[in-house]
Write a protein that holds these residues in place. Sequence first.
Motif, PDB file in Angstrom:
ATOM      1  N   ALA A  65     -32.268  91.037  25.524  1.00 27.46           N
ATOM      2  CA  ALA A  65     -30.893  91.489  25.289  1.00 27.46           C
ATOM      3  C   ALA A  65     -30.804  93.009  25.396  1.00 27.46           C
ATOM      4  CB  ALA A  65     -30.404  91.018  23.924  1.00 27.46           C
ATOM      5  N   GLU A  69     -28.668  94.976  28.221  1.00 25.30           N
ATOM      6  CA  GLU A  69     -27.659  95.970  27.854  1.00 25.30           C
ATOM      7  C   GLU A  69     -27.926  97.301  28.562  1.00 25.30           C
ATOM      8  OE1 GLU A  69     -25.201  96.293  23.905  1.00 25.30           O
ATOM      9  OE2 GLU A  69     -27.233  97.030  23.602  1.00 25.30           O
ATOM     10  N   GLN A  70     -29.194  97.672  28.666  1.00 24.24           N
ATOM     11  CA  GLN A  70     -29.558  98.905  29.379  1.00 24.24           C
ATOM     12  C   GLN A  70     -29.134  98.838  30.841  1.00 24.24           C
ATOM     13  OE1 GLN A  70     -33.801  99.254  28.880  1.00 24.24           O
ATOM     14  NE2 GLN A  70     -33.583 100.922  27.429  1.00 24.24           N
ATOM     15  N   THR A  74     -22.970 101.042  29.581  1.00 28.34           N
ATOM     16  CA  THR A  74     -22.264 101.226  28.315  1.00 28.34           C
ATOM     17  C   THR A  74     -20.968 100.428  28.196  1.00 28.34           C
ATOM     18  OG1 THR A  74     -21.162 103.181  29.203  1.00 28.34           O
ATOM     19  CG2 THR A  74     -23.220 103.532  27.981  1.00 28.34           C
ATOM     20  N   ARG A  77     -21.380  95.082  26.066  1.00 26.60           N
ATOM     21  CA  ARG A  77     -22.149  94.922  24.833  1.00 26.60           C
ATOM     22  C   ARG A  77     -22.821  93.558  24.877  1.00 26.60           C
ATOM     23  NH1 ARG A  77     -19.758  93.966  18.982  1.00 26.60           N
ATOM     24  NH2 ARG A  77     -18.740  92.441  20.269  1.00 26.60           N
ATOM     25  N   VAL A  78     -24.109  93.536  24.615  1.00 29.08           N
ATOM     26  CA  VAL A  78     -24.876  92.298  24.608  1.00 29.08           C
ATOM     27  C   VAL A  78     -25.195  91.963  23.158  1.00 29.08           C
ATOM     28  CG1 VAL A  78     -27.014  91.180  25.337  1.00 29.08           C
ATOM     29  CG2 VAL A  78     -25.855  92.785  26.875  1.00 29.08           C
ATOM     30  N   ASN A  79     -24.877  90.745  22.762  1.00 29.81           N
ATOM     31  CA  ASN A  79     -25.112  90.303  21.396  1.00 29.81           C
ATOM     32  C   ASN A  79     -25.993  89.059  21.440  1.00 29.81           C
ATOM     33  OD1 ASN A  79     -24.913  90.021  18.628  1.00 29.81           O
ATOM     34  ND2 ASN A  79     -22.993  88.908  18.729  1.00 29.81           N
TER      35      ASN A  79
END
Length: 84
Positions: A65, A69-70, A74, A77-79
């Motif tokens: 995750a 996200e990287q 930006t 958003r990874v949750n």
Amino acid sequence: MFNSDVDEMGYVDLSDLHISLHLLTQLKDWDVEFQQTFSDDYPPDSGFKFEEDRNRHNERGTQLAALLEQELGTEVRVNFIPLK
């Protein structure tokens, strides 16, 4: 993967993401590991047989995750929600 945005809710095809082939392969391998825990005979029995395996899978999910996200930047958003 699932997009929880109200306007775009639904499953996300990993191939549609603009991520590296290396990360895509890691995510697909991680998903295969999870899919192999499914019980066709009795779905409620699905899941990792051993707590250590589930914990390892969750740890890897957390790492993936962060990498996802990287790579996505930006605006995304990874949750990750660990298995219990």
